[in-house]
Scaffold this motif. Structure first.
Motif, PDB file in Angstrom:
ATOM      1  N   ILE A 171       0.814  -1.268   0.085  1.00  0.00           N
ATOM      2  CA  ILE A 171       0.011  -0.029  -0.006  1.00  0.00           C
ATOM      3  C   ILE A 171       0.965   1.100   0.154  1.00  0.00           C
ATOM      4  N   ILE A 172       0.537   2.202  -0.834  1.00  0.00           N
ATOM      5  CA  ILE A 172       1.346   3.289  -1.100  1.00  0.00           C
ATOM      6  C   ILE A 172       0.664   4.721  -0.569  1.00  0.00           C
ATOM      7  N   THR A 173       0.783   5.058   0.648  1.00  0.00           N
ATOM      8  CA  THR A 173      -0.175   6.120   1.041  1.00  0.00           C
ATOM      9  C   THR A 173       0.561   6.938   2.430  1.00  0.00           C
ATOM     10  N   LYS A 174       0.206   8.053   2.834  1.00  0.00           N
ATOM     11  CA  LYS A 174       0.744   8.827   3.928  1.00  0.00           C
ATOM     12  C   LYS A 174      -0.489   9.126   4.821  1.00  0.00           C
ATOM     13  N   VAL A 175      -1.649   8.550   4.383  1.00  0.00           N
ATOM     14  CA  VAL A 175      -2.998   8.911   5.119  1.00  0.00           C
ATOM     15  C   VAL A 175      -2.814   8.708   6.760  1.00  0.00           C
ATOM     16  N   ALA A 176      -3.231   9.652   7.466  1.00  0.00           N
ATOM     17  CA  ALA A 176      -3.253   9.487   9.045  1.00  0.00           C
ATOM     18  C   ALA A 176      -3.483   8.094   9.258  1.00  0.00           C
ATOM     19  N   ALA A 177      -4.660   7.629   8.935  1.00  0.00           N
ATOM     20  CA  ALA A 177      -5.179   6.387   9.082  1.00  0.00           C
ATOM     21  C   ALA A 177      -4.387   5.093   9.260  1.00  0.00           C
ATOM     22  N   SER A 178      -3.095   5.199   8.397  1.00  0.00           N
ATOM     23  CA  SER A 178      -2.320   4.070   8.239  1.00  0.00           C
ATOM     24  C   SER A 178      -1.363   4.019   9.374  1.00  0.00           C
ATOM     25  N   GLY A 179      -1.183   5.119  10.190  1.00  0.00           N
ATOM     26  CA  GLY A 179      -0.339   5.182  11.244  1.00  0.00           C
ATOM     27  C   GLY A 179       1.358   5.210  10.777  1.00  0.00           C
ATOM     28  N   GLY A 180       1.520   5.708   9.596  1.00  0.00           N
ATOM     29  CA  GLY A 180       2.775   5.944   9.013  1.00  0.00           C
ATOM     30  C   GLY A 180       3.337   4.338   8.643  1.00  0.00           C
ATOM     31  N   ARG A 181       2.780   3.374   8.620  1.00  0.00           N
ATOM     32  CA  ARG A 181       2.985   2.107   8.481  1.00  0.00           C
ATOM     33  C   ARG A 181       3.529   1.651   6.959  1.00  0.00           C
ATOM     34  N   TRP A 182       3.189   2.600   5.973  1.00  0.00           N
ATOM     35  CA  TRP A 182       3.441   2.342   4.779  1.00  0.00           C
ATOM     36  C   TRP A 182       4.196   3.612   4.042  1.00  0.00           C
ATOM     37  N   LYS A 183       4.866   3.188   2.932  1.00  0.00           N
ATOM     38  CA  LYS A 183       5.711   4.291   2.496  1.00  0.00           C
ATOM     39  C   LYS A 183       4.782   5.360   1.518  1.00  0.00           C
ATOM     40  N   SER A 184       5.158   6.640   1.499  1.00  0.00           N
ATOM     41  CA  SER A 184       4.307   7.463   0.540  1.00  0.00           C
ATOM     42  C   SER A 184       5.039   7.506  -0.454  1.00  0.00           C
ATOM     43  N   ILE A 185       4.159   8.435  -1.518  1.00  0.00           N
ATOM     44  CA  ILE A 185       4.828   8.588  -3.115  1.00  0.00           C
ATOM     45  C   ILE A 185       6.322   9.438  -2.476  1.00  0.00           C
ATOM     46  N   ASP A 186       6.193  10.456  -1.740  1.00  0.00           N
ATOM     47  CA  ASP A 186       7.330  11.391  -1.432  1.00  0.00           C
ATOM     48  C   ASP A 186       8.548  10.212  -0.831  1.00  0.00           C
ATOM     49  N   ASP A 187       8.314   9.317   0.091  1.00  0.00           N
ATOM     50  CA  ASP A 187       9.385   8.525   0.666  1.00  0.00           C
ATOM     51  C   ASP A 187       9.800   7.777  -0.649  1.00  0.00           C
TER      52      ASP A 187
END
Length: 578
Positions: A171-187
């Motif tokens: 999963i690629i996201t930085k939504v708050a609901a993910s608790g930072g467990r996934w990489k974002s596009i910026d990452d």
């Protein structure tokens, strides 16, 4: 010229077949080829403007970010032929993901935000997504996914366990609901900058394997009349059709296109995503949900010359956008389609913007098929959808598959390099609509004149059998729109003991107008000369039920009408087929 050739060239067209040729050849290039080429020619020209996000990208900066993201995708493990899904209404994110995936031959599956759980789960599984991008402003979507994919709640490793049903790993996201467990596009983009030379070589080697005929994207149909279907398209299909649109409409690199599409995932939105690479023009893309007044102010601020919007968007601009407060004289073409638009509204919008309205016919399966010519000499009018775009064949056939005479209604078939390859993992449905020699059965009833102008009257299931009379939805809607205070109208068939079928006119009204269904019906009885065109019922709606793409949900609308009128809903499924 030989006599036989002369006869062939001057023969009058008397059958409903038209092949639109062109001096512009089809291109055989990849997305990377196009991006590299446009950067070489105009690196400092703006490619995209995203007013909501307040971001402006030149072609050179676009290339840098796309390359960084594409390299990051490779380092994640994505490879040519994999499928990457996207659920986002952030225009900047959407365009970067789309182009980066194309660089390395990854197929982009475009999912509609707002799908019910079961439908979303089905399209993710059917698309065989290896990774899924969730927009950074979509906590609600992430929470929905947690109900579909239970492992999202517990996985901390950044890698989902594959199951027999799903190939989804990232999963690629930085939504708050993910608790930072996934990489974002910026990452992902930042990580690719750690070893520039190594990454450059990796991207070059990977992109060399991508060919222009590779699968590029999956568009899902709107689902307004039935289950969603995923249409597979190649690189060459999308690039070439926008090149032909540019040729038909006379677009140049000096144009500025404003896209105010209600969904980034819909096939219509892609015109703004891809044309900068094809034509070198600038796209101004408003993320869905922008204030309607923003549409008009952006035209003023950016001096947009081309406007793409659906009828509801144009209507809101005209009546809620305070157009008179802005200078919109830069607009020369307004592109629209997908619904019947009252002639008086076309006149108003043309006058206000001092621009030509160009009706276009398109679908998820065939992309853009035909469009009004800006230099139309009077052979066409707004009740048609123009001539086929270059390198496109159309024919109108009867129930036996024979081509009918010109100006005769029949089934519309289309053949071109832009028609979809197939429905994803649905060979039976593909065979029903696409022949072995490439003809796509659109499902629309249409006619064509000797100049190649197409008039679409509706879907082949969009008819009312009122006694012995066959009534097309399009004609009925046109009559209902004759009331000066009716903004939009839709048709729902209803049972009738004497006539077998009749119809209910479902309408919405202008502004603060207050009228009852009975008052409207009285108007139609008094003013519609043809008795068959007078609706049995008229219902007034503040809001029509819509699906995830913003289209009217015909099934839900029919159910609501039948329940409100106390009619048997079983008739919708069984009675009409009896």
């Amino acid at each position: 010229v030989k006599p036989a050739d002369h006869i062939m060239l001057t023969a009058k067209i008397n059958k409903s077949y038209y092949h639109s040729t062109s001096n512009v050849p089809l291109a055989a290039v990849t997305v990377k080829d196009m991006l590299d080429s446009v950067v070489e020619k105009i690196p400092d020209k703006e490619a995209y403007v995203f007013p909501v996000e307040k971001i402006r990208l030149t072609f050179a900066e676009l290339q840098r970010q796309v390359n960084a993201l594409a390299t990051g995708f490779i380092n994640m493990g994505l490879k040519r032929g994999d499928t990457l899904g996207i659920l986002s209404s952030r225009a900047t994110e959407y365009v970067l993901v789309q182009l980066a995936a194309a660089q390395i031959g990854v197929i982009l599956a475009r999912f509609h935000i707002g799908l019910p759980h079961s439908m979303l789960e089905n399209v993710i599984l059917k698309s065989e997504c290896v990774a899924l991008v969730v927009g950074d402003n979509h906590d609600d979507v992430y929470n929905q996914l947690m109900k579909i994919i239970p492992d999202l709640k517990t996985t901390d490793s950044g890698l989902l366990p594959m199951t027999g049903k799903s190939k989804l790993q990232f999963i690629i996201t930085k939504v708050a609901a993910s608790g930072g467990r996934w990489k974002s596009i910026d990452d992902i983009m930042n990580k690719s900058n750690m070893d520039p030379e190594k990454d450059k070589k990796l991207l070059e080697e990977t992109s060399k394997m991508v060919e222009f005929g590779d699968l590029y994207t999956i568009f899902y149909t709107s689902g307004s009349t039935g289950p969603l279907k995923g249409t597979l398209h190649s690189n060459e299909a999308l690039q070439n059709i926008y090149m032909m649109c540019g040729d038909r409409y006379g677009w140049t690199k000096d144009d500025i296109l404003l896209s105010a599409c209600p969904s980034l995932s819909h096939v219509a939105a892609d015109v703004a995503h891809t044309t900068p690479l094809v034509l070198g023009l600038t796209s101004v893309i408003l993320s869905p949900g922008a204030n309607i007044q923003d549409n008009v102010s952006v035209i003023h601020d950016e001096r947009c010359s081309l406007l793409f919007a659906t009828y509801p968007g144009l209507y809101n601009m005209l009546y809620s956008g305070n157009v008179e407060q802005y200078n919109c004289n830069s607009v020369r073409h307004i592109l629209t389609g997908a619904s019947i638009i009252p002639a008086d509204f076309i006149q108003k919008i043309s006058t206000i913007f001092q621009a030509k309205v160009l009706n276009t016919y398109a679908s998820s399966e065939a992309l853009a098929v035909s469009g009004i010519d800006p230099t139309d000499d009077g052979k066409g009018s707004f009740d048609n959808v123009g001539r086929p775009f270059s390198h496109t064949e159309v024919k109108i056939v009867d129930t036996n598959g024979k081509i009918v005479p010109i100006n005769t209604l029949g089934d519309l078939f289309i053949r071109s390099n832009y028609v979809f390859r197939s429905y994803i993992h649905d060979e039976d449905k593909t065979k029903k609509v696409k022949s072995v020699n490439g003809w796509y059965k659109s499902g629309d009833i249409a006619k064509i004149n000797s100049n190649g102008y197409i008039t679409v009257v509706g879907r082949n299931q969009d008819i009312i059998m009122k006694g012995a009379q066959t009534m097309y939805y399009a004609s009925l809607v046109e009559s209902i729109l004759s009331h000066p205070n009716v903004k939009a109208a839709y048709i729902v068939p209803v049972p009738d003991k004497e006539l077998q079928e009749d119809f209910c006119a479902c309408v919405s009204l202008n502004g603060n107008t207050v009228l009852s269904g009975d008052e409207l019906r009285d108007f139609y009885v008094a003013n519609i000369a043809m008795k068959d065109y007078i609706p049995k019922y008229v219902m007034v709606f503040n809001d029509f039920p819509k699906n995830a793409t913003g289209k009217i949900d015909q099934i839900a609308l029919s159910q609501e009408v039948f329940i409100s009128l106390g009619l048997d809903t079983d008739w919708l499924v069984h009675g009409r087929k009896a």
